[in-house]
Write an enzyme that holds these catalytic residues in place. Structure first.
Site, short mmCIF file in Angstrom:
data_model
loop_
_atom_site.label_atom_id
_atom_site.label_comp_id
_atom_site.label_asym_id
_atom_site.label_seq_id
_atom_site.Cartn_x
_atom_site.Cartn_y
_atom_site.Cartn_z
N SER A 106 0.82 -1.22 0.00
CA SER A 106 0.00 0.00 0.00
C SER A 106 0.85 1.27 0.00
O SER A 106 0.55 2.22 -0.73
CB SER A 106 -0.94 0.00 1.21
OG SER A 106 -1.96 -0.97 1.06
N ASN B 20 -6.55 -7.69 -2.28
CA ASN B 20 -6.06 -8.09 -0.96
C ASN B 20 -5.02 -7.16 -0.32
O ASN B 20 -4.92 -7.14 0.90
CB ASN B 20 -5.44 -9.49 -1.06
CG ASN B 20 -6.44 -10.54 -1.46
OD1 ASN B 20 -7.55 -10.59 -0.93
ND2 ASN B 20 -6.09 -11.38 -2.41
N TYR B 21 -4.24 -6.44 -1.11
CA TYR B 21 -3.08 -5.76 -0.53
C TYR B 21 -3.10 -4.24 -0.64
O TYR B 21 -2.37 -3.57 0.09
CB TYR B 21 -1.80 -6.29 -1.18
CG TYR B 21 -1.53 -7.74 -0.89
CD1 TYR B 21 -1.12 -8.15 0.38
CD2 TYR B 21 -1.72 -8.72 -1.86
CE1 TYR B 21 -0.90 -9.49 0.66
CE2 TYR B 21 -1.50 -10.05 -1.58
CZ TYR B 21 -1.09 -10.43 -0.32
OH TYR B 21 -0.87 -11.75 -0.03
N LEU B 22 -3.88 -3.68 -1.55
CA LEU B 22 -3.91 -2.23 -1.72
C LEU B 22 -5.11 -1.64 -0.99
O LEU B 22 -6.25 -2.01 -1.27
CB LEU B 22 -3.97 -1.87 -3.21
CG LEU B 22 -2.81 -2.36 -4.07
CD1 LEU B 22 -3.01 -1.93 -5.52
CD2 LEU B 22 -1.48 -1.84 -3.53
#
EC number: 5.6.2.1
Length: 904
Positions: free
Chosen positions: A659, A862-864
């Site tokens: 992120s 899932n990650y940002l």
């Protein structure tokens, strides 16, 4: 394969966008490396096309046999006692460097305080997210003789063989499908330059806001996850934005309007305005649902459809025949050509045949003598029949299916109606797994009510299964969020039924996860100082832990856990073996192993000299199959991280680095005055840098070249129209031939291609005329009027052929005329619009080529942190529907109302 540059002529080269930069201010190249110079490659966009244009397919990348790699003895210059040379693997020439996260994610002192300004730090303890690399274990024992209750630990909904796939999530949708939370209107046509009505996002549907989802008192705690104030949409509007909204055209009449009138907007429960439940206590008070939906029982094949053994038909009982059909359906796939898959299938089928032998006495002992082709051909014929159904028949089948599943698709949670996610029980079949899974091809048993535990409110009625049988157990656990669970027979893993991605409980979990990663900003500098200092620690366990943390932080490696013999040989940081890391002087490490889902991780990276020395020490006197970090486990590493921040695990580093890198890439690489397409390219370039960092690879889609050729033809089509308009200007005034903008001919327009293009256009016009003729006759018949004779259609087709004959003559002579006269100014304006369309299409084409081997969807899901995207879209006036699909918009409603000045 032809490159993009080959398809674009010298006078119409792809437009290079502003390169993104890393945390040091250097440009980042295609491999994510900082080279201190501007990047010459244009930024690109992968999945922002509307659904009408998206033609992507995904396939798993091939996984090499890592153990078969040869090794050699490297030569080291250092002669210290603790630096004895070790056997290592040779260097590979096809290195794919990955960007280090450290430089791009270092938070300065001012940034740390910024986290507090945004409310990143929590006063309450945040429960730890389960590590996706840790195996699921059940609780031991059962109280009072009840059935063993599954663990409360949260696991992924997706099945091992990809039954619940999010592959569509990275495809943006038409604008009319935006969620009701969007309060801004954005003008998009002027910047994008759509080539047809089909490509234009539709007008947003009017939304009636829910007024009383839940009353919030002024003195009620409204802080979000980690004690931060929940995001609220500001109602600021500049004069420019107000003018833009006033200038928007009214909603179109016709079908779209009819749809607006018939569809009622859904009420939205804005839980984020109240605050996420992050104290680990009860998640709900009342819960009522209808259980799960079981697949229908097996229907035997017609009597004339039989498999063959030794060339003779075999009369199988239904139980054995059903398993044979599982394999027959996959006959022309890669699975049926896989040795392990075939071996496992045949072994399990023989067990079924032993209980349910062929009725004609055939003894099946040799797989090579089995012929499933008759079954396969029957299923292919059935598929063809389904495709041949009329639109009305297909609609009727869909409605019948939806009606049968309707009551299972929702539940009542604390009196609110919420959508259930994967309420359908997976049908029996053959396990496919991911990558080189040792159990692929094994038989997945049919799940029955006796296998399933139901979780429901104490006073709620117990649901009745839609097949004979009774539930295994009925529990009332308010501290977990699953509705049903069972154990699958292949790997012994628990399968759960959760609420849908857009539900309040799922949304709270997502917000807490990203707030936890955001809170790490306040601690990451101290953690990095400590593990850097411990790289030289005399205690070997501390030195190994520090080195592992270095890899997890800078290379975004997963933590990893030990795997059993019956699982795929995938590893993470803590489970790396000596064979997975090779040393190369002076300070390079070569990582080569299979990561999650059997995706190959190959990376040649420079590391600190002390890290290089540590790896040599850890490998000393060990065999290739020995653990590199033999004194570190995932659990011990996560326990150590808890000393820095509550709830901190190795997994949080991956979310944080993804992120923060994404935020910085966007801030540095987005052109302030660029077109929407140029900004989208900058967005996808930043997304690609994160995907490379997290090793989110994919093989080139099978339809990639076909898709690229369609885009080339689309650009040539624009040039063809531009050529016609230029000749119109020349006929109006020969002076236009001397003007620089119109003097040169369009490239890529050979006579042969233009002839074929005109043929395709003529065929489309004739097809359109035939459809209109049929539709008009249907209306006339409904009104009781005599239909038009065939001669009317034939006359229209003759007119079309005459038009295109004249069009070809005009093209060959250069004397082009429009159907209706227009002034020269209007023709020039039309040429400028075509220029913009050509420019936009080239940017899309370059972007598609750049992202063909990178999967952008995984990091997006899932990650940002979705608030990064929402705020960026507001600042740069980019419609979020061009980036987030309908699924993602429903998954992250809490992020859509974030302020435009929000930063991760």
């Amino acid at each position: 394969m032809s490159s993009v540059s080959d398809a674009l002529s010298d006078d119409d080269r792809p437009l290079a966008a502003t390169p993104a930069k890393n945390g040091n201010g250097h440009a980042v190249n295609g491999n994510g490396r900082s080279n201190g110079a501007k990047d010459s490659s244009p930024m690109s966009e992968d999945d922002d096309l509307p659904l009408s244009q998206a033609t992507r397919t995904k396939s798993e990348p091939a996984t090499p046999n890592i153990r078969s790699l040869k090794r050699k003895q490297p030569v080291f210059s250092d002669s210290s006692d603790d630096d004895v040379p070790l056997a290592s693997s040779p260097t590979k020439s096809a290195a794919v460097p990955m960007p280090g996260a450290h430089d791009a994610t270092t938070v300065k002192a001012s940034a740390a305080t910024n986290g507090k300004a945004h409310g990143a730090k929590s006063k309450k303890e945040i429960p730890s997210d389960s590590d996706d690399d840790e195996p699921l274990t059940a609780k031991k024992g059962a109280a009072n003789g009840k059935a063993r209750q599954p663990p409360k630990k949260k696991v992924k909904q997706e099945s091992e063989d990809g039954a619940y796939d999010d592959s569509e999530d990275d495809r943006p949708i038409q604008k009319e499908k935006a969620p009701p939370r969007a309060k801004r209107k954005t003008k998009v046509e002027s910047d994008v330059g759509y080539s047809s009505e089909e490509e234009k996002p539709a007008k947003k549907k009017p939304v009636t806001k829910k007024t009383a989802a839940k009353k919030i008192k002024d003195d009620e705690g409204d802080e979000g996850a980690s004690g931060s104030e929940p995001p609220k949409a500001k109602k600021r509007m500049t004069k420019a934005k107000a003018k833009k909204e006033d200038s928007e055209p009214p909603a179109k009449k016709g079908r779209g309007k009819k749809k607006e009138e018939t569809e009622e907007p859904e009420d939205v429960y804005k839980w984020w305005e109240i605050g996420a439940n992050n104290d680990g206590s009860e998640k709900w008070q009342t819960l009522e649902h209808n259980g799960v939906f079981f697949p229908p029982p097996y229907e035997p094949l017609p009597s004339h459809v039989k498999m063959k053994y030794n060339g003779q038909d075999v009369d199988l009982p239904p139980e054995s025949e059903e398993v044979a059909t599982f394999y027959a359906k996959l006959l022309e796939t890669d699975h049926a050509r896989d040795e392990t898959f075939n071996k496992n299938f045949f072994e399990d089928w023989l067990k079924v045949l032993k209980k349910h032998p062929p009725r004609d006495g055939t003894k099946i002992t040799d797989f090579s003598r089995c012929d499933f082709r008759p079954m396969y051909e029957y299923f292919e014929a059935e598929k063809a029949k389904q495709k041949a159904l009329t639109a009305a028949e297909k609609k009727e089948l869909r409605e019948a299916k939806a009606k049968a599943e309707e009551k299972y698709a929702t539940c009542l949670l604390d009196g609110r109606k919420e959508k259930v996610g994967n309420f359908r029980v997976e049908p029996p079949g053959l396990f496919r797994g991911r990558g080189e899974h040792p159990k692929k091809g094994c038989l997945k048993f049919r799940v029955r009510p006796e296998d399933i535990t139901i979780n429901i409110g104490e006073n709620a009625p117990v649901p009745v299964p839609n097949m004979p049988g009774n539930w295994k157990a009925v529990i009332h656990d308010k501290t977990v969020t699953w509705l049903a669970c069972w154990t699958e027979n292949i790997n012994g893993n628990y399968k759960y039924v959760f609420l849908a991605a857009g539900s309040s409980l799922k949304g709270q979990s997502d917000m807490i996860k990203f707030e936890k990663a955001r809170e790490l900003k306040n601690h990451v500098d101290r953690i990095r100082r400590d593990y850097t200092e411990h790289l030289r620690n005399k205690v070997m366990a501390d030195r190994q832990r520090a080195t592992a943390m270095y890899f997890i932080d800078r290379l975004a490696l997963r933590a990893g856990n030990e795997k059993g013999e019956d699982e795929a040989d995938t590893v993470g940081c803590c489970s790396l073996r000596c064979e997975h890391v090779t040393l190369e002087q002076p300070n390079f490490l070569i990582f080569d192993f299979l990561g999650k889902d059997s995706i190959r991780y190959y990376n040649r990276v420079p590391v600190d000299q002390q890290v290089f020395k540590n790896i040599r020490i850890f490998k000393q006197d060990k065999e290739d199959h020995d653990d590199l970090f033999d004194r570190v486990t995932t659990s011990s590493l996560n326990k150590h991280l808890q000393n820095y921040m509550k709830g901190l695990t190795a997994k949080v580093f991956r979310t944080y680095n993804a992120s923060i890198t994404f935020q910085q890439q966007l801030d540095q690489g987005t052109p302030e005055k660029g077109t929407v397409q140029e900004k989208l390219n900058a967005y996808n370039h930043a997304n690609r840098m994160v995907a490379i960092l997290c090793n989110h690879q994919r093989s080139v889609p099978k339809t990639h070249e076909q898709s690229m050729e369609k885009m080339r033809d689309k650009i040539r089509g624009f040039k063809y129209e531009r050529r016609k308009l230029r000749h119109v200007l020349f006929n109006m005034d020969p002076k236009y031939k001397k003007k620089k903008d119109y003097a040169e001919d369009e490239s890529d327009l050979e006579d042969e291609w233009m002839y074929e293009h005109e043929g395709r256009l003529k065929a489309k016009e004739i097809e359109k005329a035939e459809k209109k003729f049929a539709k008009d006759n249907e209306k006339l018949q409904e009104e009781g009027v005599k239909p038009q004779p065939e001669s009317v259609l034939k006359e229209r087709i003759k007119e079309i052929e005459a038009e295109f004959k004249q069009l070809r003559k005009e093209r060959e002579t250069g004397k082009v005329k429009l159907k209706r006269d227009r002034p020269a100014e209007k023709v020039e304006e039309a040429i400028q619009k075509l220029d913009e369309k050509i420019k936009t299409s080239k940017l899309q084409m370059v972007d598609r080529e750049a992202g063909k081997e990178v999967a952008l969807g995984t990091s997006k899901i899932n990650y940002l942190d979705p608030r990064i995207t929402a705020a960026w879209c507001k600042v740069h006036d980019v419609p979020i529907e061009k980036i987030f699909s309908k699924t993602l918009l429903n998954k992250f409603p809490w992020a859509m109302e974030v302020d435009e000045d929000w930063k991760f």
